[in-house]
Scaffold this motif. Structure first.
Motif, PDB file in Angstrom:
ATOM      1  N   ASN A 209       3.120   6.611  -7.933  1.00 42.79           N
ATOM      2  CA  ASN A 209       3.336   6.599  -6.487  1.00 42.79           C
ATOM      3  C   ASN A 209       4.550   7.405  -6.016  1.00 42.79           C
ATOM      4  O   ASN A 209       4.761   7.545  -4.812  1.00 42.79           O
ATOM      5  CB  ASN A 209       3.467   5.156  -6.008  1.00 42.79           C
ATOM      6  CG  ASN A 209       2.148   4.412  -6.044  1.00 42.79           C
ATOM      7  OD1 ASN A 209       1.319   4.556  -5.151  1.00 42.79           O
ATOM      8  ND2 ASN A 209       1.913   3.650  -7.103  1.00 42.79           N
ATOM      9  N   ARG A 236       4.639   9.231  -2.541  1.00 42.33           N
ATOM     10  CA  ARG A 236       3.461  10.052  -2.300  1.00 42.33           C
ATOM     11  C   ARG A 236       2.688   9.632  -1.055  1.00 42.33           C
ATOM     12  O   ARG A 236       1.788  10.357  -0.600  1.00 42.33           O
ATOM     13  CB  ARG A 236       2.531  10.000  -3.522  1.00 42.33           C
ATOM     14  CG  ARG A 236       3.160  10.524  -4.801  1.00 42.33           C
ATOM     15  CD  ARG A 236       2.168  10.485  -5.947  1.00 42.33           C
ATOM     16  NE  ARG A 236       2.797  10.725  -7.243  1.00 42.33           N
ATOM     17  CZ  ARG A 236       3.059  11.916  -7.742  1.00 42.33           C
ATOM     18  NH1 ARG A 236       2.738  12.998  -7.060  1.00 42.33           N
ATOM     19  NH2 ARG A 236       3.624  12.033  -8.935  1.00 42.33           N
ATOM     20  N   GLY A 237       3.007   8.475  -0.498  1.00 40.81           N
ATOM     21  CA  GLY A 237       2.322   8.020   0.711  1.00 40.81           C
ATOM     22  C   GLY A 237       1.287   6.957   0.414  1.00 40.81           C
ATOM     23  O   GLY A 237       0.877   6.752  -0.734  1.00 40.81           O
ATOM     24  N   ARG A 238       0.846   6.280   1.465  1.00 40.92           N
ATOM     25  CA  ARG A 238      -0.064   5.141   1.299  1.00 40.92           C
ATOM     26  C   ARG A 238      -1.421   5.557   0.778  1.00 40.92           C
ATOM     27  O   ARG A 238      -2.189   4.722   0.308  1.00 40.92           O
ATOM     28  CB  ARG A 238      -0.215   4.412   2.649  1.00 40.92           C
ATOM     29  CG  ARG A 238      -0.581   2.941   2.506  1.00 40.92           C
ATOM     30  CD  ARG A 238       0.519   2.187   1.788  1.00 40.92           C
ATOM     31  NE  ARG A 238       0.169   0.788   1.568  1.00 40.92           N
ATOM     32  CZ  ARG A 238      -0.508   0.332   0.523  1.00 40.92           C
ATOM     33  NH1 ARG A 238      -0.948   1.176  -0.395  1.00 40.92           N
ATOM     34  NH2 ARG A 238      -0.762  -0.941   0.365  1.00 40.92           N
ATOM     35  N   ASP A 239      -1.738   6.830   0.847  1.00 43.95           N
ATOM     36  CA  ASP A 239      -3.020   7.296   0.327  1.00 43.95           C
ATOM     37  C   ASP A 239      -3.006   7.479  -1.181  1.00 43.95           C
ATOM     38  O   ASP A 239      -4.036   7.728  -1.790  1.00 43.95           O
ATOM     39  CB  ASP A 239      -3.413   8.632   0.977  1.00 43.95           C
ATOM     40  CG  ASP A 239      -3.729   8.474   2.454  1.00 43.95           C
ATOM     41  OD1 ASP A 239      -4.115   7.360   2.844  1.00 43.95           O
ATOM     42  OD2 ASP A 239      -3.572   9.462   3.195  1.00 43.95           O
ATOM     43  N   ALA A 240      -1.788   7.356  -1.777  1.00 46.15           N
ATOM     44  CA  ALA A 240      -1.700   7.461  -3.236  1.00 46.15           C
ATOM     45  C   ALA A 240      -2.375   6.251  -3.864  1.00 46.15           C
ATOM     46  O   ALA A 240      -2.715   5.277  -3.197  1.00 46.15           O
ATOM     47  CB  ALA A 240      -0.237   7.525  -3.665  1.00 46.15           C
ATOM     48  N   ASP A 241      -2.569   6.299  -5.176  1.00 43.76           N
ATOM     49  CA  ASP A 241      -3.267   5.222  -5.884  1.00 43.76           C
ATOM     50  C   ASP A 241      -2.348   4.024  -6.048  1.00 43.76           C
ATOM     51  O   ASP A 241      -1.609   3.916  -7.016  1.00 43.76           O
ATOM     52  CB  ASP A 241      -3.739   5.725  -7.254  1.00 43.76           C
ATOM     53  CG  ASP A 241      -4.617   4.690  -7.956  1.00 43.76           C
ATOM     54  OD1 ASP A 241      -4.891   3.641  -7.355  1.00 43.76           O
ATOM     55  OD2 ASP A 241      -5.026   4.959  -9.104  1.00 43.76           O
ATOM     56  N   THR A 242      -2.397   3.103  -5.075  1.00 43.74           N
ATOM     57  CA  THR A 242      -1.585   1.885  -5.147  1.00 43.74           C
ATOM     58  C   THR A 242      -2.481   0.671  -5.368  1.00 43.74           C
ATOM     59  O   THR A 242      -2.142  -0.447  -4.995  1.00 43.74           O
ATOM     60  CB  THR A 242      -0.779   1.689  -3.846  1.00 43.74           C
ATOM     61  OG1 THR A 242      -1.688   1.628  -2.743  1.00 43.74           O
ATOM     62  CG2 THR A 242       0.192   2.829  -3.625  1.00 43.74           C
ATOM     63  N   ARG A 243      -3.592   0.879  -6.013  1.00 42.50           N
ATOM     64  CA  ARG A 243      -4.583  -0.194  -6.118  1.00 42.50           C
ATOM     65  C   ARG A 243      -4.323  -1.149  -7.264  1.00 42.50           C
ATOM     66  O   ARG A 243      -5.066  -2.106  -7.455  1.00 42.50           O
ATOM     67  CB  ARG A 243      -5.983   0.424  -6.287  1.00 42.50           C
ATOM     68  CG  ARG A 243      -6.467   1.150  -5.032  1.00 42.50           C
ATOM     69  CD  ARG A 243      -7.764   1.870  -5.288  1.00 42.50           C
ATOM     70  NE  ARG A 243      -7.575   2.941  -6.265  1.00 42.50           N
ATOM     71  CZ  ARG A 243      -8.581   3.673  -6.751  1.00 42.50           C
ATOM     72  NH1 ARG A 243      -9.818   3.431  -6.361  1.00 42.50           N
ATOM     73  NH2 ARG A 243      -8.360   4.617  -7.613  1.00 42.50           N
TER      74      ARG A 243
END
Length: 249
Positions: A209, A236-243
């Motif tokens: 991230n 990297r921003g909220r669209d990064a893989d934070t899952r």
């Protein structure tokens, strides 16, 4: 207001004498050792001279001297901000009081479970950052997204080294997910961890991230402590893989 740190005000040619503390009746040996260490700690003495609320102020000073994330105009959230030493440093460096002519004025928000003595230039709230909607409250108070989320939090000590290590890593992971919710792209996350073998998943999460992640032990951290800090730069921003699953999910 704290003085500008870094200047040696003790005078040259003076001899530092180690203070010995006798074990008083009813005081544990561990307490005596802690008191002796405090009395002989140069950072504790320096904090008193320079008006900081604790020696921890020098940890964030040293980290910022190296990585330069507390810049004028920055919007900063300090999680677990009591007693306020990190806030004191940030107030000056982000120009929260507007005392640096021609520089942007920053915004500083402190969050803690307990009341914190007011500090000019900082807005402090009693809040559990783990509660539902805490991120929305913080963004509303801040007037938008943060540029920096920093945390010097530590879980209550159990006396068992490995348990304490796992507790603080879990707390740091929670703080990281909170940062993902409130940071603007390009933002910075700084948090305390304890060395002990369970940092791998945390570092993996941060590296996915942020563009750069550093694991640092600043000089102000005591040499006999397993304390270290992660400094994650370039969110990297909220669209990064934070899952990845949040701790406890």
């Amino acid at each position: 207001m704290a003085k500008t740190p870094g200047r040696n005000t003790s005078g040259r040619g003076q001899r530092d004498l180690k203070v010995k503390v006798r074990t008083a009746k009813g005081r544990k040996l561990s307490s005596t050792r802690w008191l002796e260490r405090q009395l002989n700690d140069p950072y504790v003495q320096r904090a008193k001279r320079e008006g900081y609320r604790g020696r921890a102020a020098y940890k964030i000073l040293e980290l910022d001297d190296r990585f330069r994330f507390l810049v004028p105009g920055a919007r900063v959230v300090d999680l677990g901000c009591a007693p306020g030493g990190w806030l004191q440093v940030a107030v000056e460096r982000v120009n929260a009081l507007g005392t640096k002519p021609g520089k942007r004025v920053g915004r500083l928000l402190g969050i803690d479970l307990q009341e914190v003595e007011p500090l000019a230039g900082a807005e402090v709230h009693v809040l559990d950052f783990l509660e539902d909607g805490a991120d929305d409250k913080v963004k509303a108070w801040l007037g938008g997204q943060a540029d920096v989320v920093m945390s010097d939090m530590a879980a209550a000590s159990s006396g068992h080294k490995q348990t304490d290590h796992l507790r603080i890593i879990t707390l740091c992971e929670h703080a990281a997910f909170f940062a993902f919710d409130v940071l603007a792209p390009g933002g910075t996350f700084v948090a305390k961890v304890l060395a002990g073998g369970a940092e791998g998943e945390l570092m993996h999460l941060l590296k996915k991230n942020f563009t750069k992640v550093h694991n640092v032990k600043p000089p102000a951290s005591r040499s006999d402590s397993s304390e270290k800090f992660v400094v994650a730069l370039g969110f990297r921003g909220r669209d990064a893989d934070t899952r990845d699953a949040r701790p406890g999910d």
